[in-house]
Design a protein around this motif. Structure first.
Motif, PDB file in Angstrom:
ATOM      1  N   VAL A  27      28.303  33.259  34.538  1.00  0.00           N
ATOM      2  CA  VAL A  27      27.614  32.724  35.704  1.00  0.00           C
ATOM      3  C   VAL A  27      26.133  32.561  35.383  1.00  0.00           C
ATOM      4  CG1 VAL A  27      29.256  33.651  37.357  1.00  0.00           C
ATOM      5  CG2 VAL A  27      27.273  35.015  36.683  1.00  0.00           C
ATOM      6  N   MET A  28      25.525  31.566  36.008  1.00  0.00           N
ATOM      7  CA  MET A  28      24.107  31.330  35.798  1.00  0.00           C
ATOM      8  C   MET A  28      23.252  32.366  36.524  1.00  0.00           C
ATOM      9  SD  MET A  28      23.835  28.785  33.721  1.00  0.00           S
ATOM     10  CE  MET A  28      25.239  29.587  32.938  1.00  0.00           C
ATOM     11  N   SER A  29      23.722  32.794  37.678  1.00  0.00           N
ATOM     12  CA  SER A  29      23.013  33.798  38.448  1.00  0.00           C
ATOM     13  C   SER A  29      24.011  34.661  39.210  1.00  0.00           C
ATOM     14  CB  SER A  29      22.018  33.156  39.414  1.00  0.00           C
ATOM     15  OG  SER A  29      22.681  32.271  40.306  1.00  0.00           O
ATOM     16  N   PHE A  30      23.678  35.920  39.334  1.00  0.00           N
ATOM     17  CA  PHE A  30      24.546  36.886  40.009  1.00  0.00           C
ATOM     18  C   PHE A  30      24.126  36.933  41.474  1.00  0.00           C
ATOM     19  CE2 PHE A  30      26.024  41.497  40.341  1.00  0.00           C
ATOM     20  CZ  PHE A  30      27.369  41.160  40.348  1.00  0.00           C
ATOM     21  N   ASP A  31      24.522  35.917  42.220  1.00  0.00           N
ATOM     22  CA  ASP A  31      24.023  35.729  43.577  1.00  0.00           C
ATOM     23  C   ASP A  31      25.125  35.599  44.619  1.00  0.00           C
ATOM     24  OD1 ASP A  31      23.138  32.161  43.285  1.00  0.00           O
ATOM     25  OD2 ASP A  31      24.957  33.278  42.800  1.00  0.00           O
ATOM     26  N   THR A  32      26.230  36.286  44.411  1.00  0.00           N
ATOM     27  CA  THR A  32      27.310  36.290  45.383  1.00  0.00           C
ATOM     28  C   THR A  32      27.619  37.714  45.820  1.00  0.00           C
ATOM     29  OG1 THR A  32      29.086  36.482  43.739  1.00  0.00           O
ATOM     30  CG2 THR A  32      28.327  34.264  44.293  1.00  0.00           C
ATOM     31  N   ALA A  33      28.214  37.828  46.996  1.00  0.00           N
ATOM     32  CA  ALA A  33      28.733  39.123  47.399  1.00  0.00           C
ATOM     33  C   ALA A  33      29.843  39.541  46.441  1.00  0.00           C
ATOM     34  CB  ALA A  33      29.250  39.071  48.833  1.00  0.00           C
ATOM     35  N   MET A  34      30.006  40.830  46.268  1.00  0.00           N
ATOM     36  CA  MET A  34      31.021  41.362  45.370  1.00  0.00           C
ATOM     37  C   MET A  34      31.860  42.394  46.102  1.00  0.00           C
ATOM     38  SD  MET A  34      30.712  39.841  42.416  1.00  0.00           S
ATOM     39  CE  MET A  34      31.767  40.935  41.456  1.00  0.00           C
ATOM     40  N   ALA A  35      33.040  42.640  45.574  1.00  0.00           N
ATOM     41  CA  ALA A  35      33.939  43.586  46.212  1.00  0.00           C
ATOM     42  C   ALA A  35      34.809  44.281  45.186  1.00  0.00           C
ATOM     43  CB  ALA A  35      34.819  42.878  47.244  1.00  0.00           C
ATOM     44  N   TRP A  36      35.292  45.446  45.570  1.00  0.00           N
ATOM     45  CA  TRP A  36      36.295  46.177  44.823  1.00  0.00           C
ATOM     46  C   TRP A  36      37.593  46.173  45.615  1.00  0.00           C
ATOM     47  CZ3 TRP A  36      36.247  47.911  39.925  1.00  0.00           C
ATOM     48  CH2 TRP A  36      35.001  48.054  39.297  1.00  0.00           C
ATOM     49  N   TYR A  37      38.685  45.950  44.914  1.00  0.00           N
ATOM     50  CA  TYR A  37      40.023  46.000  45.459  1.00  0.00           C
ATOM     51  C   TYR A  37      40.818  47.040  44.676  1.00  0.00           C
ATOM     52  CZ  TYR A  37      38.857  41.336  47.315  1.00  0.00           C
ATOM     53  OH  TYR A  37      38.260  40.268  47.948  1.00  0.00           O
ATOM     54  N   ARG A  38      41.930  47.454  45.240  1.00  0.00           N
ATOM     55  CA  ARG A  38      42.827  48.326  44.493  1.00  0.00           C
ATOM     56  C   ARG A  38      44.270  48.009  44.844  1.00  0.00           C
ATOM     57  NH1 ARG A  38      41.574  54.243  47.296  1.00  0.00           N
ATOM     58  NH2 ARG A  38      42.687  53.885  49.273  1.00  0.00           N
ATOM     59  N   GLN A  39      45.146  48.300  43.902  1.00  0.00           N
ATOM     60  CA  GLN A  39      46.573  48.076  44.085  1.00  0.00           C
ATOM     61  C   GLN A  39      47.319  49.335  43.662  1.00  0.00           C
ATOM     62  OE1 GLN A  39      48.266  44.757  41.912  1.00  0.00           O
ATOM     63  NE2 GLN A  39      49.832  44.498  43.493  1.00  0.00           N
ATOM     64  N   PRO A  40      47.748  50.136  44.638  1.00  0.00           N
ATOM     65  CA  PRO A  40      48.531  51.335  44.306  1.00  0.00           C
ATOM     66  C   PRO A  40      49.901  50.952  43.765  1.00  0.00           C
ATOM     67  CG  PRO A  40      47.596  51.458  46.525  1.00  0.00           C
ATOM     68  CD  PRO A  40      47.482  50.034  46.068  1.00  0.00           C
ATOM     69  N   PRO A  41      50.580  51.882  43.107  1.00  0.00           N
ATOM     70  CA  PRO A  41      51.921  51.590  42.596  1.00  0.00           C
ATOM     71  C   PRO A  41      52.856  51.160  43.725  1.00  0.00           C
ATOM     72  CG  PRO A  41      51.092  53.635  41.657  1.00  0.00           C
ATOM     73  CD  PRO A  41      50.143  53.243  42.747  1.00  0.00           C
ATOM     74  N   ILE A  51      29.871  44.462  48.885  1.00  0.00           N
ATOM     75  CA  ILE A  51      28.419  44.537  48.886  1.00  0.00           C
ATOM     76  C   ILE A  51      27.844  43.134  48.825  1.00  0.00           C
ATOM     77  CG2 ILE A  51      28.352  44.849  46.371  1.00  0.00           C
ATOM     78  CD1 ILE A  51      25.858  46.635  46.827  1.00  0.00           C
ATOM     79  N   THR A  52      26.876  42.847  49.676  1.00  0.00           N
ATOM     80  CA  THR A  52      26.237  41.544  49.691  1.00  0.00           C
ATOM     81  C   THR A  52      25.134  41.483  48.659  1.00  0.00           C
ATOM     82  OG1 THR A  52      24.539  42.111  51.319  1.00  0.00           O
ATOM     83  CG2 THR A  52      26.696  41.430  52.175  1.00  0.00           C
ATOM     84  N   ILE A  53      24.583  40.288  48.477  1.00  0.00           N
ATOM     85  CA  ILE A  53      23.486  40.130  47.540  1.00  0.00           C
ATOM     86  C   ILE A  53      22.275  40.930  47.998  1.00  0.00           C
ATOM     87  CG2 ILE A  53      22.565  38.048  48.649  1.00  0.00           C
ATOM     88  CD1 ILE A  53      22.735  38.805  44.863  1.00  0.00           C
ATOM     89  N   GLY A  54      22.173  41.156  49.300  1.00  0.00           N
ATOM     90  CA  GLY A  54      21.093  41.953  49.852  1.00  0.00           C
ATOM     91  C   GLY A  54      21.409  43.431  49.953  1.00  0.00           C
ATOM     92  N   ASN A  73      21.786  43.536  39.678  1.00  0.00           N
ATOM     93  CA  ASN A  73      21.787  42.096  39.475  1.00  0.00           C
ATOM     94  C   ASN A  73      21.252  41.704  38.096  1.00  0.00           C
ATOM     95  OD1 ASN A  73      22.840  41.731  42.043  1.00  0.00           O
ATOM     96  ND2 ASN A  73      20.834  41.455  42.989  1.00  0.00           N
ATOM     97  N   GLY A  74      20.385  42.524  37.543  1.00  0.00           N
ATOM     98  CA  GLY A  74      19.867  42.245  36.215  1.00  0.00           C
ATOM     99  C   GLY A  74      20.918  42.380  35.130  1.00  0.00           C
ATOM    100  N   LYS A  75      21.961  43.153  35.407  1.00  0.00           N
ATOM    101  CA  LYS A  75      23.040  43.368  34.448  1.00  0.00           C
ATOM    102  C   LYS A  75      24.331  42.669  34.844  1.00  0.00           C
ATOM    103  CE  LYS A  75      21.372  47.884  32.884  1.00  0.00           C
ATOM    104  NZ  LYS A  75      21.704  49.315  32.734  1.00  0.00           N
ATOM    105  N   ASN A  76      24.302  41.905  35.926  1.00  0.00           N
ATOM    106  CA  ASN A  76      25.504  41.238  36.432  1.00  0.00           C
ATOM    107  C   ASN A  76      26.658  42.227  36.584  1.00  0.00           C
ATOM    108  OD1 ASN A  76      23.984  38.886  36.232  1.00  0.00           O
ATOM    109  ND2 ASN A  76      25.647  37.700  35.312  1.00  0.00           N
TER     110      ASN A  76
END
Length: 114
Positions: A27-41, A51-54, A73-76
């Motif tokens: 990506v050119m810039s890390f400027d989107t909200a991010m999320a964690w998901y999980r899938q149990p067995p 988490i939002t960009i802010g 954001n500096g480490k994406n």
């Protein structure tokens, strides 16, 4: 092509902690909200934290007060600090953007023993 690379999972006893990392590349810039998901067995994938960009954060009821999502954001990179782990937290954990991409990384396995 955006790549998602999760790491940091492992085997931990109940009550222990783990810190997961997700590096986003291509990506050119890390400027989107991010999320964690999980899938149990044997279960479907579920959203556990976002988490939002802010740096506004949200958590599912199952992990609220125990998990902390953060980003550099500096480490994406987005992190998931997991505390007071319980056996029901055992799952493959994935990261993604919000709104999510149509594909996933390989995830990282978290196994919590009682």
């Amino acid at each position: 092509q955006v790549q998602l690379m999760e790491s940091g999972g492992g085997l931990v006893q109940a009550g222990g902690s783990l810190r997961l990392s997700c590096v986003v590349s291509g990506v050119m810039s890390f400027d989107t909200a991010m999320a964690w998901y999980r899938q149990p067995p044997g279960a479907r994938r579920e959203l556990v934290a976002g988490i939002t960009i802010g740096n506004t954060t949200h958590y599912s009821a199952a992990v609220k007060d125990r998990f902390i999502i953060s980003r550099d954001n500096g480490k994406n990179t987005v992190y998931l600090e997991m505390n007071d782990l319980k056996p029901e937290d055992s799952a493959v954990y994935y990261c993604n953007q919000l709104p999510r991409l149509d594909y996933w990384g390989q995830g990282t396995q978290v196994t919590v023993s009682s």
